[in-house]
Design a protein around this motif. Structure first.
Motif, PDB file in Angstrom:
ATOM      1  N   THR A   1      70.174  91.377 -36.352  1.00 48.43           N
ATOM      2  CA  THR A   1      69.237  91.877 -35.356  1.00 48.43           C
ATOM      3  C   THR A   1      68.108  92.613 -36.060  1.00 48.43           C
ATOM      4  OG1 THR A   1      69.028  93.074 -33.262  1.00 48.43           O
ATOM      5  CG2 THR A   1      70.418  94.098 -34.953  1.00 48.43           C
ATOM      6  N   GLY A   2      66.892  92.480 -35.513  1.00 47.51           N
ATOM      7  CA  GLY A   2      65.739  93.130 -36.132  1.00 47.51           C
ATOM      8  C   GLY A   2      65.641  94.605 -35.808  1.00 47.51           C
ATOM      9  N   TYR A   3      66.243  94.996 -34.695  1.00 45.34           N
ATOM     10  CA  TYR A   3      66.245  96.412 -34.325  1.00 45.34           C
ATOM     11  C   TYR A   3      67.377  96.666 -33.336  1.00 45.34           C
ATOM     12  CZ  TYR A   3      64.126  95.296 -29.781  1.00 45.34           C
ATOM     13  OH  TYR A   3      63.896  94.790 -28.536  1.00 45.34           O
ATOM     14  N   VAL A   4      67.708  97.936 -33.157  1.00 47.30           N
ATOM     15  CA  VAL A   4      68.708  98.348 -32.172  1.00 47.30           C
ATOM     16  C   VAL A   4      68.010  99.299 -31.206  1.00 47.30           C
ATOM     17  CG1 VAL A   4      70.904  99.539 -31.787  1.00 47.30           C
ATOM     18  CG2 VAL A   4      70.611  98.078 -33.805  1.00 47.30           C
ATOM     19  N   SER A   5      67.863  98.867 -29.965  1.00 49.40           N
ATOM     20  CA  SER A   5      67.185  99.691 -28.968  1.00 49.40           C
ATOM     21  C   SER A   5      68.088 100.844 -28.523  1.00 49.40           C
ATOM     22  CB  SER A   5      66.819  98.845 -27.748  1.00 49.40           C
ATOM     23  OG  SER A   5      68.000  98.413 -27.088  1.00 49.40           O
ATOM     24  N   ASP A   6      67.489 101.842 -27.901  1.00 49.27           N
ATOM     25  CA  ASP A   6      68.281 102.945 -27.349  1.00 49.27           C
ATOM     26  C   ASP A   6      69.238 102.439 -26.279  1.00 49.27           C
ATOM     27  OD1 ASP A   6      67.078 104.802 -28.999  1.00 49.27           O
ATOM     28  OD2 ASP A   6      65.557 105.375 -27.537  1.00 49.27           O
ATOM     29  N   ARG A   7      68.780 101.457 -25.526  1.00 46.52           N
ATOM     30  CA  ARG A   7      69.651 100.876 -24.491  1.00 46.52           C
ATOM     31  C   ARG A   7      70.886 100.223 -25.124  1.00 46.52           C
ATOM     32  NH1 ARG A   7      70.217  95.896 -22.307  1.00 46.52           N
ATOM     33  NH2 ARG A   7      70.907  95.736 -20.139  1.00 46.52           N
ATOM     34  N   MET A   8      70.679  99.503 -26.237  1.00 46.02           N
ATOM     35  CA  MET A   8      71.811  98.883 -26.924  1.00 46.02           C
ATOM     36  C   MET A   8      72.745  99.944 -27.490  1.00 46.02           C
ATOM     37  SD  MET A   8      71.893  96.043 -30.011  1.00 46.02           S
ATOM     38  CE  MET A   8      70.365  95.291 -29.489  1.00 46.02           C
ATOM     39  N   SER A   9      72.177 101.009 -28.067  1.00 45.36           N
ATOM     40  CA  SER A   9      73.002 102.100 -28.603  1.00 45.36           C
ATOM     41  C   SER A   9      73.871 102.715 -27.515  1.00 45.36           C
ATOM     42  CB  SER A   9      72.118 103.177 -29.229  1.00 45.36           C
ATOM     43  OG  SER A   9      71.556 102.728 -30.439  1.00 45.36           O
ATOM     44  N   ASP A  10      73.288 102.914 -26.340  1.00 45.00           N
ATOM     45  CA  ASP A  10      74.047 103.486 -25.217  1.00 45.00           C
ATOM     46  C   ASP A  10      75.165 102.548 -24.779  1.00 45.00           C
ATOM     47  OD1 ASP A  10      72.388 105.690 -25.241  1.00 45.00           O
ATOM     48  OD2 ASP A  10      71.139 105.005 -23.570  1.00 45.00           O
ATOM     49  N   LEU A  11      74.861 101.258 -24.731  1.00 43.74           N
ATOM     50  CA  LEU A  11      75.840 100.259 -24.313  1.00 43.74           C
ATOM     51  C   LEU A  11      77.037 100.213 -25.271  1.00 43.74           C
ATOM     52  CD1 LEU A  11      76.522  97.706 -22.501  1.00 43.74           C
ATOM     53  CD2 LEU A  11      75.311  96.380 -24.240  1.00 43.74           C
ATOM     54  N   LEU A  12      76.761 100.379 -26.555  1.00 47.83           N
ATOM     55  CA  LEU A  12      77.792 100.193 -27.588  1.00 47.83           C
ATOM     56  C   LEU A  12      78.334 101.511 -28.140  1.00 47.83           C
ATOM     57  CD1 LEU A  12      75.935  97.369 -29.544  1.00 47.83           C
ATOM     58  CD2 LEU A  12      77.666  97.100 -27.750  1.00 47.83           C
ATOM     59  N   ALA A  13      78.043 102.595 -27.454  1.00 44.51           N
ATOM     60  CA  ALA A  13      78.342 103.932 -27.989  1.00 44.51           C
ATOM     61  C   ALA A  13      79.835 104.193 -28.129  1.00 44.51           C
ATOM     62  CB  ALA A  13      77.716 104.991 -27.081  1.00 44.51           C
ATOM     63  N   ASN A  14      80.137 104.982 -29.174  1.00 46.27           N
ATOM     64  CA  ASN A  14      81.449 105.615 -29.341  1.00 46.27           C
ATOM     65  C   ASN A  14      82.605 104.636 -29.493  1.00 46.27           C
ATOM     66  OD1 ASN A  14      82.942 107.984 -29.669  1.00 46.27           O
ATOM     67  ND2 ASN A  14      83.463 108.114 -27.500  1.00 46.27           N
ATOM     68  N   ALA A  15      82.383 103.537 -30.200  1.00 47.69           N
ATOM     69  CA  ALA A  15      83.495 102.645 -30.549  1.00 47.69           C
ATOM     70  C   ALA A  15      84.313 103.271 -31.679  1.00 47.69           C
ATOM     71  CB  ALA A  15      82.961 101.284 -30.974  1.00 47.69           C
ATOM     72  N   ASP A  16      85.549 102.799 -31.831  1.00 47.81           N
ATOM     73  CA  ASP A  16      86.402 103.295 -32.913  1.00 47.81           C
ATOM     74  C   ASP A  16      85.934 102.790 -34.270  1.00 47.81           C
ATOM     75  OD1 ASP A  16      89.007 104.539 -31.481  1.00 47.81           O
ATOM     76  OD2 ASP A  16      88.246 102.854 -30.325  1.00 47.81           O
ATOM     77  N   GLY A  17      85.345 101.586 -34.276  1.00 49.27           N
ATOM     78  CA  GLY A  17      84.862 101.021 -35.528  1.00 49.27           C
ATOM     79  C   GLY A  17      83.655 100.144 -35.287  1.00 49.27           C
ATOM     80  N   TYR A  18      82.834 100.009 -36.324  1.00 46.19           N
ATOM     81  CA  TYR A  18      81.623  99.182 -36.253  1.00 46.19           C
ATOM     82  C   TYR A  18      81.475  98.349 -37.517  1.00 46.19           C
ATOM     83  CZ  TYR A  18      79.891 102.217 -32.475  1.00 46.19           C
ATOM     84  OH  TYR A  18      79.732 102.918 -31.297  1.00 46.19           O
ATOM     85  N   LEU A  19      81.008  97.114 -37.328  1.00 46.35           N
ATOM     86  CA  LEU A  19      80.427  96.339 -38.420  1.00 46.35           C
ATOM     87  C   LEU A  19      78.929  96.369 -38.170  1.00 46.35           C
ATOM     88  CD1 LEU A  19      80.392  94.342 -40.811  1.00 46.35           C
ATOM     89  CD2 LEU A  19      80.740  92.491 -39.157  1.00 46.35           C
ATOM     90  N   ILE A  20      78.189  97.100 -39.007  1.00 44.78           N
ATOM     91  CA  ILE A  20      76.753  97.286 -38.810  1.00 44.78           C
ATOM     92  C   ILE A  20      75.988  96.613 -39.950  1.00 44.78           C
ATOM     93  CG2 ILE A  20      76.772  99.525 -39.995  1.00 44.78           C
ATOM     94  CD1 ILE A  20      74.532  98.674 -36.972  1.00 44.78           C
ATOM     95  N   GLU A  21      74.871  96.023 -39.614  1.00 43.62           N
ATOM     96  CA  GLU A  21      74.076  95.324 -40.622  1.00 43.62           C
ATOM     97  C   GLU A  21      73.367  96.290 -41.571  1.00 43.62           C
ATOM     98  OE1 GLU A  21      71.635  91.363 -40.602  1.00 43.62           O
ATOM     99  OE2 GLU A  21      70.693  92.806 -39.255  1.00 43.62           O
ATOM    100  N   SER A  22      73.489  96.016 -42.855  1.00 40.17           N
ATOM    101  CA  SER A  22      72.697  96.678 -43.912  1.00 40.17           C
ATOM    102  C   SER A  22      72.157  95.566 -44.797  1.00 40.17           C
ATOM    103  CB  SER A  22      73.566  97.648 -44.723  1.00 40.17           C
ATOM    104  OG  SER A  22      73.958  98.759 -43.942  1.00 40.17           O
ATOM    105  N   ASN A  23      71.230  94.795 -44.261  1.00 34.50           N
ATOM    106  CA  ASN A  23      70.843  93.543 -44.898  1.00 34.50           C
ATOM    107  C   ASN A  23      70.052  93.724 -46.173  1.00 34.50           C
ATOM    108  OD1 ASN A  23      68.346  91.302 -44.843  1.00 34.50           O
ATOM    109  ND2 ASN A  23      70.408  90.445 -44.706  1.00 34.50           N
ATOM    110  N   HIS A  24      69.059  94.639 -46.155  1.00 35.84           N
ATOM    111  CA  HIS A  24      68.151  94.705 -47.299  1.00 35.84           C
ATOM    112  C   HIS A  24      67.641  96.125 -47.523  1.00 35.84           C
ATOM    113  CE1 HIS A  24      65.664  94.105 -43.689  1.00 35.84           C
ATOM    114  NE2 HIS A  24      64.762  94.851 -44.308  1.00 35.84           N
TER     115      HIS A  24
END
Length: 269
Positions: free
Chosen positions: A151-174
């Motif tokens: 993903t090119g960006y993470v919107s505030d709306r997406m952050s709210d939707l996905l908030a407070n999970a036990d674990g994340y796989l997050i992109e650190s591409n470059h």
């Protein structure tokens, strides 16, 4: 007594191929199969699992580093395959995974919640240069894990939707400086840096700070570019961002690296 939560392993993550494994007491699934069927079988063997025990593959989008082995595995092991309608249309029109039996192909639209056995799966849209890219949150027994790469960006709306999970796989591409100074054509650099490209180390760390919560214990850094990033730099960037926010790295939350060639250990969440 039924086992609580679920187990998972990031089989491979990187620009050369991606695949994620998750199991519950009732179901065993892959998200994406962006390597050869043989390689994915080898990666499953690293965590003492076999492809013949799989039930389904969930597709995020049609890029080859996410679907290369889907057709081979689905045909050989009679697996159900899930993707949204637009992604299926591109896959079928371009014959990207070969022919599958109609009963193996399932539509799972973006923004929906489905139940597969004892597992709930939520799909959500990301901003990437594919026809209709979507990723997934997995939920069972008040435990959840979120996959968020490509993903090119993470919107505030997406952050709210996905908030407070036990674990994340997050992109650190470059790393932006490495990418800018590198040998890629300017058009390719622009694509990666765009809102439909990939998250940089800084972007991924910032997104994680806006999304994680009190429950979050594990952060995996994913989809690192071999050409435009360094594993230690990605790790350090995430660590520094969390420490600046007074989050105890190593105590409250742990940061894990992923690999395009080796599976992470199978863990329970």
């Amino acid at each position: 007594m039924k086992e609580k939560g679920f187990r998972y392993s990031i089989l491979a993550s990187g620009s050369s191929g991606n695949s994620f494994y998750l199991e519950t007491g009732e179901k065993k699934i892959l998200v994406d199969a962006g390597l050869s069927g043989k390689k994915i079988s080898q990666l499953l063997a690293e965590i003492d699992r076999q492809p013949e025990d799989l039930d389904a593959i969930f597709i995020t989008h049609e890029h080859s580093d996410h679907i290369q082995g889907v057709g081979v595995l689905a045909r050989k092991y009679q697996l159900d395959v899930y993707a949204n309608q637009k992604t299926w249309q591109v896959i079928d029109q371009q014959n990207l995974i070969g022919k599958l039996a109609l009963e193996q192909k399932h539509v799972f639209e973006c923004g929906k919640l489905m139940t597969l056995g004892d597992l709930d799966i939520e799909s959500f849209a990301v901003s990437h240069d594919a026809v209709a890219p979507q990723f997934y949150r997995f939920i069972k027994d008040d435990k959840s894990f979120v996959m968020l790469t490509d993903t090119g960006y993470v919107s505030d709306r997406m952050s709210d939707l996905l908030a407070n999970a036990d674990g994340y796989l997050i992109e650190s591409n470059h790393d932006v400086d490495i990418l800018r100074a590198g040998s890629y054509p300017w058009a390719t650099k622009q694509r990666i840096l765009s809102d439909k490209g990939h998250l940089s180390n800084e972007d991924g760390a910032d997104s994680m700070l806006r999304t994680m919560g009190q429950k979050t214990k594990r952060i995996y850094l994913g989809h690192l570019s071999k050409e435009n990033n360094i594993k230690e730099l990605a790790h350090m960037t995430m660590t520094n961002h969390l420490l600046k926010a007074d989050i105890g790295v190593g105590q409250e939350v742990k940061i894990y690296d992923t690999s395009p060639d080796n599976a992470t250990p199978l863990v329970t969440i």
